[in-house]
Design an enzyme around this catalytic site. Structure first.
Site, mmCIF file in Angstrom:
data_model
loop_
_atom_site.group_PDB
_atom_site.id
_atom_site.type_symbol
_atom_site.label_atom_id
_atom_site.label_comp_id
_atom_site.label_asym_id
_atom_site.label_seq_id
_atom_site.Cartn_x
_atom_site.Cartn_y
_atom_site.Cartn_z
ATOM 1 N N HIS A 200 0.795 -1.230 0.000
ATOM 2 C CA HIS A 200 0.000 0.000 0.000
ATOM 3 C C HIS A 200 0.828 1.282 0.000
ATOM 4 O O HIS A 200 0.279 2.358 -0.151
ATOM 5 C CB HIS A 200 -0.950 0.025 1.192
ATOM 6 C CG HIS A 200 -0.265 0.364 2.481
ATOM 7 N ND1 HIS A 200 0.520 -0.541 3.153
ATOM 8 C CD2 HIS A 200 -0.206 1.522 3.183
ATOM 9 C CE1 HIS A 200 1.010 0.041 4.232
ATOM 10 N NE2 HIS A 200 0.597 1.296 4.284
HETATM 11 C C1 UD1 Z 1 -2.363 5.686 5.480
HETATM 12 C C2 UD1 Z 1 -1.071 6.179 6.120
HETATM 13 C C3 UD1 Z 1 -0.052 5.036 6.133
HETATM 14 C C4 UD1 Z 1 -0.636 3.810 6.818
HETATM 15 C C5 UD1 Z 1 -1.915 3.441 6.117
HETATM 16 C C6 UD1 Z 1 -2.552 2.220 6.742
HETATM 17 C C7 UD1 Z 1 -0.636 8.548 5.799
HETATM 18 C C8 UD1 Z 1 0.260 9.541 5.144
HETATM 19 N N1 UD1 Z 1 -0.482 7.292 5.397
HETATM 20 O O1 UD1 Z 1 -2.098 5.401 4.123
HETATM 21 O O2 UD1 Z 1 1.095 5.446 6.837
HETATM 22 O O3 UD1 Z 1 0.296 2.749 6.752
HETATM 23 O O4 UD1 Z 1 -2.827 4.554 6.190
HETATM 24 O O5 UD1 Z 1 -3.493 1.650 5.884
HETATM 25 O O6 UD1 Z 1 -1.401 8.923 6.651
HETATM 26 N N2 UD1 Z 1 -9.579 4.712 1.080
HETATM 27 C C9 UD1 Z 1 -10.745 3.975 1.037
HETATM 28 N N3 UD1 Z 1 -11.386 3.726 2.219
HETATM 29 C C10 UD1 Z 1 -10.945 4.186 3.404
HETATM 30 C C11 UD1 Z 1 -9.765 4.950 3.430
HETATM 31 C C12 UD1 Z 1 -9.078 5.197 2.263
HETATM 32 O O7 UD1 Z 1 -11.170 3.536 -0.013
HETATM 33 O O8 UD1 Z 1 -11.588 3.912 4.430
HETATM 34 C C13 UD1 Z 1 -8.844 4.969 -0.175
HETATM 35 C C14 UD1 Z 1 -9.047 6.366 -0.698
HETATM 36 O O9 UD1 Z 1 -9.254 6.286 -2.060
HETATM 37 C C15 UD1 Z 1 -7.737 7.053 -0.405
HETATM 38 C C16 UD1 Z 1 -6.734 5.905 -0.393
HETATM 39 O O10 UD1 Z 1 -7.474 4.762 0.055
HETATM 40 O O11 UD1 Z 1 -7.423 8.021 -1.364
HETATM 41 C C17 UD1 Z 1 -5.577 6.155 0.527
HETATM 42 O O12 UD1 Z 1 -6.014 6.429 1.865
HETATM 43 P P1 UD1 Z 1 -5.166 7.394 2.826
HETATM 44 O O13 UD1 Z 1 -5.777 7.418 4.163
HETATM 45 O O14 UD1 Z 1 -4.931 8.708 2.141
HETATM 46 O O15 UD1 Z 1 -3.731 6.754 2.930
HETATM 47 P P2 UD1 Z 1 -3.289 5.221 3.080
HETATM 48 O O16 UD1 Z 1 -2.680 4.833 1.796
HETATM 49 O O17 UD1 Z 1 -4.355 4.361 3.652
#
Ligand code: UD1
Length: 358
Positions: A200
């Site tokens: 991820h």
């Molecule tokens: C975040 C953390 C990372 C951690 C990870 C755990 C930061 C900078 N990064 O990354 O350190 O290891 O969480 O998983 O804070 N999305 C969904 N559903 C959700 C949440 C997110 O579909 O409930 C999708 C969205 O399209 C979003 C993407 O996942 O754009 C990324 O989510 P985001 O919270 O921005 O960062 P992670 O990659 O999860």
């Protein structure tokens, strides 16, 4: 006040919350950075966590949007409630947002999992760690190595080693996962006849060329044993964009939805190997005596590599076969859960906070 927002933070807070509540009231704030039930609710249920008292509903967005959303929502709450201290975990945007609000509001700030460093400032998490550790008044370290990192930065006076709170949960819930999860049956898997993979990190999945290499690494691992691949939403959408999702099955890789804590823990404990870019999984594999291939060039959890259970293979598919041959056999006893605190970190975190505030 505890501020959490992402999947790994729910696990970390689960290790601390009960110990904290033996000593004081805890107000639990969920920023809403992770909101899908399988990334959020399921962790609260399975880890028997108290429900959040406040939900900020920040959701997805750019780093600026997420962090700004947290600041805007959290600041009035903190100024209303006036907590004695604010507690943040790890290195996500939720950690950063919580830390900035505490610092600006002159609220004592506690950082759990302080001092982790990869040395790679292109990782958003590394930036968050540096900022949060420079603001924290009490820096609680998972390992001696983390304490050394803080010492090198002149921050040792604020630091205490407590062990790793995630290890507490892996040790406590591992046997429960063996009992309660039926994931092997659901996915039609036999113990030690499959590997588990996750990916991820933005650095691995956002660039199409690098994401294709992730797929090549997993395909190489699949030559040893079929690979079960619980896919983070970020990764799923990127794989879809490059048209790589449908071709995975033909390469021995089975994509599945993100799994809850008990299911993933169950899989890790009886896997032949783990292939990942997650910090939590590197440790969970280590604690379960399962060899791990890490798709990064460095790790914050150096003990897993030094003890011979984890190999940093970056995105080099050609190294997979040799690394798997060199690593120990799964199920052989791995050295010492003690390296990560032996399951007592949550208790020590609560005691350290109480001592600091007294
Ligand atoms: C975040 C953390 C990372 C951690 C990870 C755990 C930061 C900078 N990064 O990354 O350190 O290891 O969480 O998983 O804070 N999305 C969904 N559903 C959700 C949440 C997110 O579909 O409930 C999708 C969205 O399209 C979003 C993407 O996942 O754009 C990324 O989510 P985001 O919270 O921005 O960062 P992670 O990659 O999860």
């Amino acid at each position: 006040m505890t501020v959490v927002g992402n999947r790994p933070q729910f696990v970390k807070a689960a290790a601390v919350s009960a110990h904290l509540r033996e000593r004081a009231d805890e107000v639990l704030v969920h920023t809403g950075q992770h909101y899908d039930p399988e990334l959020s609710d399921v962790f609260f249920e399975q880890l028997e966590m108290p429900s959040p008292d406040h939900e900020l509903g920040v959701g997805s967005g750019s780093h600026a949007e997420q962090t700004a959303g947290i600041l805007t929502q959290l600041e009035p709450l903190v100024s209303d409630l006036g907590p004695d201290a604010l507690l943040v975990y790890g290195d996500t945007n939720s950690t950063l947002g919580g830390a900035l609000v505490a610092a600006k509001g002159a609220i004592p700030l506690v950082h759990v999992e302080a001092g982790m460093r990869s040395g790679d400032r292109t990782m958003p998490e590394e930036i968050n760690r540096l900022v949060v550790d420079s603001l924290g008044g009490l820096l609680l370290c998972s390992t001696e190595r983390a304490l050394r990192n803080l010492r090198d930065e002149g921050r040792a006076e604020q630091a205490v080693v407590t062990g790793d709170v995630m290890a507490d949960i892996a040790l406590a819930f591992g046997p429960l996962a063996d009992e309660r999860s039926d994931v092997l049956e659901r996915l039609d898997l036999e113990a030690r006849e499959f590997s588990v993979a996750t990916a991820h990190r933005p650095g691995n999945v956002d660039d199409p060329g690098r994401l294709r290499l992730v797929v090549e690494v997993l395909a190489q691992a699949a030559a040893d044993a079929p690979v079960v691949f619980p896919v983070h939403p970020r990764t799923r959408s990127r794989l879809d964009q490059i048209g790589a999702l449908d071709g995975l099955a033909a390469r021995g890789i089975t994509p599945v939805e993100p799994l809850g804590y008990l299911d993933l823990t169950r899989l890790v404990r009886v896997a032949r190997s783990v292939i990942t870019d997650s910090g939590g999984l590197q440790k969970e594999a280590f604690l379960a005596s399962v060899p791990c291939l890490t798709m990064r060039e460095e790790t914050e959890w150096v003990e897993t590599v030094e003890s011979g259970w984890n190999r940093l293979i970056g995105l080099r598919p050609e190294e997979v076969e040799g690394a798997l041959a060199d690593l120990p056999t799964p199920g052989e006893t791995s050295p010492a859960a003690e390296l990560y605190g032996g399951g007592r970190a949550g208790e020590l975190v609560a005691a350290a906070i109480a001592g600091w505030l007294a």
